[in-house]
Design an enzyme around this catalytic site. Sequence first.
Site, PDB file in Angstrom:
ATOM      1  N   GLY A  35       0.777  -1.246   0.000  1.00 37.30           N
ATOM      2  CA  GLY A  35       0.000   0.000   0.000  1.00 37.30           C
ATOM      3  C   GLY A  35       0.803   1.288   0.000  1.00 37.30           C
ATOM      4  O   GLY A  35       0.419   2.263  -0.634  1.00 37.30           O
TER       5      GLY A  35
ATOM      6  N   ASP B  66       0.044   3.516   4.080  1.00 43.21           N
ATOM      7  CA  ASP B  66      -0.857   4.304   3.249  1.00 43.21           C
ATOM      8  C   ASP B  66      -2.001   4.904   4.066  1.00 43.21           C
ATOM      9  O   ASP B  66      -2.345   6.060   3.918  1.00 43.21           O
ATOM     10  CB  ASP B  66      -1.400   3.456   2.069  1.00 43.21           C
ATOM     11  CG  ASP B  66      -1.997   2.122   2.490  1.00 43.21           C
ATOM     12  OD1 ASP B  66      -2.032   1.809   3.700  1.00 43.21           O
ATOM     13  OD2 ASP B  66      -2.455   1.372   1.598  1.00 43.21           O
TER      14      ASP B  66
ATOM     15  N   ASP C 178      -6.472   3.025   9.803  1.00 39.53           N
ATOM     16  CA  ASP C 178      -7.906   2.764   9.865  1.00 39.53           C
ATOM     17  C   ASP C 178      -8.247   2.295  11.283  1.00 39.53           C
ATOM     18  O   ASP C 178      -8.417   3.113  12.181  1.00 39.53           O
ATOM     19  CB  ASP C 178      -8.243   1.720   8.780  1.00 39.53           C
ATOM     20  CG  ASP C 178      -9.710   1.418   8.661  1.00 39.53           C
ATOM     21  OD1 ASP C 178     -10.525   2.203   9.158  1.00 39.53           O
ATOM     22  OD2 ASP C 178     -10.064   0.385   8.050  1.00 39.53           O
TER      23      ASP C 178
ATOM     24  N   LYS D  12      -8.362   7.543   8.870  1.00 39.20           N
ATOM     25  CA  LYS D  12      -9.814   7.421   9.113  1.00 39.20           C
ATOM     26  C   LYS D  12      -9.994   7.415  10.623  1.00 39.20           C
ATOM     27  O   LYS D  12     -10.088   6.353  11.238  1.00 39.20           O
ATOM     28  CB  LYS D  12     -10.323   6.093   8.551  1.00 39.20           C
ATOM     29  CG  LYS D  12     -10.440   5.989   7.071  1.00 39.20           C
ATOM     30  CD  LYS D  12     -11.194   4.698   6.740  1.00 39.20           C
ATOM     31  CE  LYS D  12     -10.807   4.141   5.411  1.00 39.20           C
ATOM     32  NZ  LYS D  12     -11.367   2.805   5.160  1.00 39.20           N
TER      33      LYS D  12
ATOM     34  N   VAL E 179     -11.552   3.469   0.318  1.00 39.61           N
ATOM     35  CA  VAL E 179     -10.975   4.263  -0.763  1.00 39.61           C
ATOM     36  C   VAL E 179      -9.893   3.489  -1.519  1.00 39.61           C
ATOM     37  O   VAL E 179      -9.284   2.575  -0.972  1.00 39.61           O
ATOM     38  CB  VAL E 179     -10.385   5.600  -0.232  1.00 39.61           C
ATOM     39  CG1 VAL E 179     -11.482   6.516   0.273  1.00 39.61           C
ATOM     40  CG2 VAL E 179      -9.342   5.367   0.854  1.00 39.61           C
TER      41      VAL E 179
ATOM     42  N   ARG F  18      -4.249   0.689  -7.717  1.00 46.57           N
ATOM     43  CA  ARG F  18      -3.119   1.350  -7.050  1.00 46.57           C
ATOM     44  C   ARG F  18      -2.528   2.460  -7.913  1.00 46.57           C
ATOM     45  O   ARG F  18      -1.916   3.390  -7.416  1.00 46.57           O
ATOM     46  CB  ARG F  18      -2.012   0.334  -6.732  1.00 46.57           C
ATOM     47  CG  ARG F  18      -2.407  -0.712  -5.695  1.00 46.57           C
ATOM     48  CD  ARG F  18      -1.164  -1.396  -5.150  1.00 46.57           C
ATOM     49  NE  ARG F  18      -1.430  -2.653  -4.472  1.00 46.57           N
ATOM     50  CZ  ARG F  18      -1.720  -2.775  -3.174  1.00 46.57           C
ATOM     51  NH1 ARG F  18      -1.844  -1.695  -2.431  1.00 46.57           N
ATOM     52  NH2 ARG F  18      -1.917  -3.958  -2.633  1.00 46.57           N
TER      53      ARG F  18
HETATM   54  P1  IMP Z   1      -5.803  -0.930   9.980  1.00 44.59           P
HETATM   55  O1  IMP Z   1      -4.948  -2.075  10.456  1.00 44.59           O
HETATM   56  O2  IMP Z   1      -7.273  -1.209  10.154  1.00 44.59           O
HETATM   57  O3  IMP Z   1      -5.415   0.418  10.536  1.00 44.59           O
HETATM   58  O4  IMP Z   1      -5.689  -0.880   8.413  1.00 44.59           O
HETATM   59  C1  IMP Z   1      -4.553  -0.521   7.766  1.00 44.59           C
HETATM   60  C2  IMP Z   1      -4.410  -1.295   6.487  1.00 44.59           C
HETATM   61  O5  IMP Z   1      -5.670  -1.650   5.919  1.00 44.59           O
HETATM   62  C3  IMP Z   1      -3.714  -0.425   5.479  1.00 44.59           C
HETATM   63  O6  IMP Z   1      -2.359  -0.832   5.406  1.00 44.59           O
HETATM   64  C4  IMP Z   1      -4.448  -0.670   4.195  1.00 44.59           C
HETATM   65  O7  IMP Z   1      -3.710  -1.601   3.411  1.00 44.59           O
HETATM   66  C5  IMP Z   1      -5.762  -1.283   4.566  1.00 44.59           C
HETATM   67  N1  IMP Z   1      -6.907  -0.340   4.421  1.00 44.59           N
HETATM   68  C6  IMP Z   1      -7.617   0.261   5.399  1.00 44.59           C
HETATM   69  N2  IMP Z   1      -8.590   1.043   4.891  1.00 44.59           N
HETATM   70  C7  IMP Z   1      -8.480   0.945   3.545  1.00 44.59           C
HETATM   71  C8  IMP Z   1      -9.201   1.549   2.459  1.00 44.59           C
HETATM   72  O8  IMP Z   1     -10.141   2.337   2.605  1.00 44.59           O
HETATM   73  N3  IMP Z   1      -8.785   1.189   1.210  1.00 44.59           N
HETATM   74  C9  IMP Z   1      -7.757   0.332   0.966  1.00 44.59           C
HETATM   75  N4  IMP Z   1      -7.056  -0.241   1.957  1.00 44.59           N
HETATM   76  C10 IMP Z   1      -7.414   0.062   3.238  1.00 44.59           C
HETATM   77 MG    MG Z   2      -3.954  -2.824   1.215  1.00 49.50          MG
END
Ligand code: IMP
Ligand code: MG
Length: 192
Positions: free
Chosen positions: A52, A108, A111, A139, A161, A173
């Site tokens: 990402g 990237d 979340d 987010k 997104v 990408r």
């Molecule tokens: P987290 O572990 O939930 O914070 O998510 C982080 C990972 O989830 C990032 O490295 C992204 O690869 C993926 N991710 C989270 N939200 C999105 C999105 O809206 N689009 C694409 N990838 C996302």
């Molecule tokens: Mg990803």
Amino acid sequence: MPADTKIPDPFKDIDQILVTEDQIKHRLVELGAEISEAYAGKEVAVIAIINGAIIFVADLIRQINTPLQLDCVRVSSYRDETNPVQEPEIIDRIRLNLKGLNVLLIDDILDTGTTLAHITKVIQSMQPATIKTCVLLDKKTNRSVDFEADFVGFNIPDEFVVGYGLDFAERYRQLSCIGTLKPELQNPPQWG
Ligand code: IMP
Ligand code: MG
């Protein structure tokens, strides 16, 4: 040409553009200056979470004017869907010896926070001098763990997104902007 052999246009799958190419370019310069100031006089070890962060990191490091080393960690948080798996999985580990280094971990998007919280712990066990994190997108409303990044490009609403490195099933990408994917395309049966 029969419908199933037609090459799809990735832009037509975008519902709404949330961050334009110009906004990204402008913010990269600002972020580069912030990071250069934070590490002035020091060398920084940039760790990119791939796939990402590939595009973001490639552009951002060219805006950083302190010396730096670059390594990647390949992490899988999502399978081929928009739902996260429980525990982020390290598929390819960091090769650089981070002991005593000033580490800047870059992803990237932040979340739920699970990925960055997990990789930060892994890096901490390698005894770096300092560790900071940087994300292009945040987010904020979707955290499941308590985690904030030190450098943030843009805050965005809790929507799925794609573009500028962010994918759905490894697609989109290459888009130069960031946008939401049309809802009907987020879980088509052939990608499930
Ligand atoms: P987290 O572990 O939930 O914070 O998510 C982080 C990972 O989830 C990032 O490295 C992204 O690869 C993926 N991710 C989270 N939200 C999105 C999105 O809206 N689009 C694409 N990838 C996302
Ligand atoms: Mg990803």
